[in-house]
Motif scaffolding. Structure first.
Motif, PDB file in Angstrom:
ATOM      1  N   VAL A 192       0.844  -1.193   0.000  1.00 32.69           N
ATOM      2  CA  VAL A 192       0.000   0.000   0.000  1.00 32.69           C
ATOM      3  C   VAL A 192       0.874   1.235   0.000  1.00 32.69           C
ATOM      4  O   VAL A 192       2.022   1.222   0.483  1.00 32.69           O
ATOM      5  N   VAL A 193       0.327   2.292  -0.571  1.00 38.01           N
ATOM      6  CA  VAL A 193       1.045   3.571  -0.652  1.00 38.01           C
ATOM      7  C   VAL A 193       0.511   4.505   0.425  1.00 38.01           C
ATOM      8  O   VAL A 193      -0.688   4.796   0.458  1.00 38.01           O
ATOM      9  N   GLN A 194       1.406   4.975   1.302  1.00 42.25           N
ATOM     10  CA  GLN A 194       0.989   5.886   2.363  1.00 42.25           C
ATOM     11  C   GLN A 194       0.987   7.333   1.897  1.00 42.25           C
ATOM     12  O   GLN A 194       0.153   8.129   2.321  1.00 42.25           O
ATOM     13  N   SER A 195       1.937   7.679   1.017  1.00 45.38           N
ATOM     14  CA  SER A 195       2.022   9.050   0.490  1.00 45.38           C
ATOM     15  C   SER A 195       1.838   9.003  -1.019  1.00 45.38           C
ATOM     16  O   SER A 195       2.814   8.834  -1.775  1.00 45.38           O
ATOM     17  N   PRO A 196       0.591   9.095  -1.503  1.00 47.40           N
ATOM     18  CA  PRO A 196       0.329   8.977  -2.946  1.00 47.40           C
ATOM     19  C   PRO A 196       1.015  10.071  -3.756  1.00 47.40           C
ATOM     20  O   PRO A 196       1.152  11.216  -3.309  1.00 47.40           O
ATOM     21  N   CYS A 197       1.444   9.707  -4.933  1.00 43.60           N
ATOM     22  CA  CYS A 197       2.057  10.659  -5.865  1.00 43.60           C
ATOM     23  C   CYS A 197       1.021  11.702  -6.268  1.00 43.60           C
ATOM     24  O   CYS A 197      -0.102  11.365  -6.651  1.00 43.60           O
ATOM     25  N   ARG A 198       1.411  12.974  -6.186  1.00 43.27           N
ATOM     26  CA  ARG A 198       0.466  14.042  -6.505  1.00 43.27           C
ATOM     27  C   ARG A 198       0.185  14.130  -8.008  1.00 43.27           C
ATOM     28  O   ARG A 198      -0.875  14.609  -8.428  1.00 43.27           O
ATOM     29  N   ALA A 199       1.113  13.659  -8.832  1.00 45.90           N
ATOM     30  CA  ALA A 199       0.925  13.749 -10.283  1.00 45.90           C
ATOM     31  C   ALA A 199      -0.132  12.769 -10.787  1.00 45.90           C
ATOM     32  O   ALA A 199      -0.872  13.057 -11.726  1.00 45.90           O
TER      33      ALA A 199
END
Length: 370
Positions: A192-199
């Motif tokens: 799982v991704v805790q800090s999603p990519c803003r792009a």
């Protein structure tokens, strides 16, 4: 990499039965066998390709997987591993097809491979004859360049899913059975991704328009399917991409009709040429003008075959035949002199000039007189 559909290689319809596929394979294998084509690299490559196609389609399970997944069924990340020879990992394909019926089944953790894409392309018969390189534009979900497809904000990374411990699966007890299903938190990815990519919002993919150069080999026919490996949708968070399948449609030609490698054309000729014989010129698809000899006394519907003037063999050597169907045209506009000459000819007729007509009317008279 461009791959031709197995059914196209064996020159069979997708609905062909086992007997038809086997018969077609034997015919092609005999034609392209290296012993019959010593030193011919193209024939050797063709022989290997049709052998690989037959090895897959003769096996009911492999054929079922191929009909559903195409070549992706035999590539890593495409629903199974290995190739038609070994068909390693077929149990994964089987579970993908029948897993829901059996209660879920075992599935490997990790992001799913990207979806395949379909592109329909119309070409002319001339382009089918010569082959060409076509530039196509497609809209596709591509890997996010900011996070390199991981879905995580640059400088961070995905972590093991706390719900399933990275397995991508969770277990549930149902009576005597233990059922495994995809983890609801990571959806089977295992991470799982805790800090999603803003792009890309954590998807790892962004919508993109790209242009591809696709080589279309000479001899392709209506419905030919060309696979362009790795040009489908990008896989989720670094998973392998899907493939692009290009379905070809050949535009109807004004003169020629096609049946496999055979070309056919209906050619009108004057009644004097039909009676006296002669020669007509027919331009071929390759630009060469073909001289067709007309025997004296030819009738409408007669077919003349010109060998080697048809369509090229797909991924092979040689060409099919051209068939000219004769249509004798009766003149509709006559000068006074032409009419006079025809009247003279009519008065000199004995019946032997047109034996079919004479025989027909003789039978009619016999019927009524009898």
């Amino acid at each position: 990499m461009t791959e031709i559909d197995f059914y196209e290689l064996l020159e069979c319809e997708r609905t062909a039965d086992d007997k038809t596929i086997k018969s077609s394979y034997r015919r092609l294998a005999m034609q392209f066998h290296p012993d019959r084509n010593p030193g011919n690299a193209e024939a050797e490559a063709k022989f290997k390709a049709i052998s690989q196609a037959y090895d897959c389609l003769k096996d009911p399970q492999k054929r079922a997987a191929y009909d559903r997944y195409g070549h992706a069924a035999f590539t890593q990340g495409g629903g199974g591993g290995g190739g038609p020879q070994g068909f390693e990992g077929f149990s994964d394909i089987f579970e993908s097809v029948f897993g829901d019926f059996m209660g879920g089944g075992r599935r490997q953790a990790g992001p799913r491979r990207g979806a395949d894409l379909r592109y329909d392309l119309e070409i002319t018969l001339e382009e089918s004859f010569h082959g060409k390189t076509e530039s196509i534009t497609i809209d596709v979900a591509a890997n996010c360049e900011a996070c390199d497809g991981s879905g995580a904000e640059p400088g961070t990374s995905a972590i093991s899913c706390p719900t399933c411990g990275g397995r991508g699966q969770v277990r549930a007890q149902q009576g005597f059975f233990v059922i495994e299903r995809a983890c609801p938190t990571c959806h089977g990815a295992g991470r799982v991704v805790q800090s999603p990519c803003r792009a890309c919002g954590g998807e790892g993919r962004v919508d993109k328009t790209k242009t591809l150069e696709v080589k279309i080999p000479a001899g392709v026919d209506e419905g030919t399917r060309i696979r362009v490996s790795g040009e489908g949708e990008a896989g989720g968070r670094g998973a392998p991409p899907g493939d692009l399948y290009i379905f070809l449609h050949v535009r109807r030609h004004a003169i020629f009709e096609r049946d496999g490698t055979t070309l056919a054309a209906r050619c009108p000729i004057s009644f004097t040429t039909a009676a006296l014989g002669g020669e007509i010129e027919v331009p071929g698809l390759d630009g060469e003008v073909l001289a067709i000899k007309i025997p004296a006394g030819i009738q409408s519907g007669k077919q003349l075959r010109h060998r080697g003037a048809g369509m090229p063999v797909l991924n092979g050597r040689g060409r099919g035949d051209l068939i000219i169907e004769i249509a004798v045209e009766t003149p509709t506009r006559l000068t006074a002199r032409q009419r006079e000459l025809l009247e003279e000819f009519r008065t000199s007729e004995t019946g032997e000039e047109s034996p079919q007509a004479s025989g027909f009317f003789a039978k009619l008279r016999g019927m009524f007189e009898g």
